[in-house]
Design a protein around this motif. Structure first.
Motif, PDB file in Angstrom:
ATOM      1  N   PRO A 106       0.890  -1.286  -0.015  1.00  0.00           N
ATOM      2  CA  PRO A 106       0.099  -0.125   0.043  1.00  0.00           C
ATOM      3  C   PRO A 106       0.869   1.243   0.065  1.00  0.00           C
ATOM      4  CG  PRO A 106      -0.746  -1.919   1.758  1.00  0.00           C
ATOM      5  CD  PRO A 106       0.621  -1.984   0.973  1.00  0.00           C
ATOM      6  N   ALA A 107       0.617   2.127  -0.797  1.00  0.00           N
ATOM      7  CA  ALA A 107       1.146   3.492  -0.676  1.00  0.00           C
ATOM      8  C   ALA A 107       1.487   4.238   0.417  1.00  0.00           C
ATOM      9  CB  ALA A 107       0.432   4.655  -1.791  1.00  0.00           C
ATOM     10  N   ARG A 108       0.641   4.066   1.349  1.00  0.00           N
ATOM     11  CA  ARG A 108       0.602   4.406   2.851  1.00  0.00           C
ATOM     12  C   ARG A 108       1.857   3.733   3.498  1.00  0.00           C
ATOM     13  NH1 ARG A 108      -4.562   4.215   6.631  1.00  0.00           N
ATOM     14  NH2 ARG A 108      -3.751   5.527   8.533  1.00  0.00           N
ATOM     15  N   SER A 109       2.218   2.376   3.364  1.00  0.00           N
ATOM     16  CA  SER A 109       3.266   1.727   3.916  1.00  0.00           C
ATOM     17  C   SER A 109       4.492   2.134   3.179  1.00  0.00           C
ATOM     18  CB  SER A 109       2.981   0.275   3.660  1.00  0.00           C
ATOM     19  OG  SER A 109       1.820  -0.003   4.454  1.00  0.00           O
TER      20      SER A 109
ATOM     21  N   ARG B 188       5.408   5.066   1.622  1.00  0.00           N
ATOM     22  CA  ARG B 188       5.709   6.336   2.158  1.00  0.00           C
ATOM     23  C   ARG B 188       6.351   6.143   3.796  1.00  0.00           C
ATOM     24  NH1 ARG B 188       0.784   7.642  -0.012  1.00  0.00           N
ATOM     25  NH2 ARG B 188      -0.305   7.807   2.017  1.00  0.00           N
ATOM     26  N   LEU B 189       5.717   5.332   4.503  1.00  0.00           N
ATOM     27  CA  LEU B 189       6.272   5.185   6.078  1.00  0.00           C
ATOM     28  C   LEU B 189       7.564   4.546   6.005  1.00  0.00           C
ATOM     29  CD1 LEU B 189       5.686   5.051   8.917  1.00  0.00           C
ATOM     30  CD2 LEU B 189       4.717   2.625   8.651  1.00  0.00           C
TER      31      LEU B 189
ATOM     32  N   ASP C  58       9.686   4.604   3.354  1.00  0.00           N
ATOM     33  CA  ASP C  58      10.615   5.971   2.746  1.00  0.00           C
ATOM     34  C   ASP C  58      10.877   6.992   3.715  1.00  0.00           C
ATOM     35  OD1 ASP C  58      11.865   6.876   0.541  1.00  0.00           O
ATOM     36  OD2 ASP C  58      10.256   8.446   0.251  1.00  0.00           O
TER      37      ASP C  58
END
Length: 69
Positions: free
Chosen positions: A54-57, A59-60, A62
């Motif tokens: 997931p993009a949220r994960s 980003r986390l 990153d």
């Protein structure tokens, strides 16, 4: 009048706490088999597919210095 007892929804140490968990793990050790083969060899990136993050994960991770830098 009815005597209503109020109890917390979750106990401080569910299922007996850490000592109980460690005892359960110690009893399970004989049931866990250790593979007899050597360490796994690296897999070619072209063979890795179907993994979705997931993009949220992403980003986390990153944002974490251990992974993003």
């Amino acid at each position: 009048m009815t005597n209503l007892k109020v109890t917390p929804s979750t106990p401080a140490e569910p299922d007996g706490g850490l000592a109980s968990l460690r005892g359960d793990c110690a009893r399970m050790v004989p049931h866990w088999a250790v593979p007899e083969h050597a360490a796994a060899r690296p897999v070619s990136p072209s063979r890795i597919h179907g993994v979705k993050v997931p993009a949220r994960s992403a980003r986390l991770l990153d944002a974490m210095s251990d992974y993003g830098d």
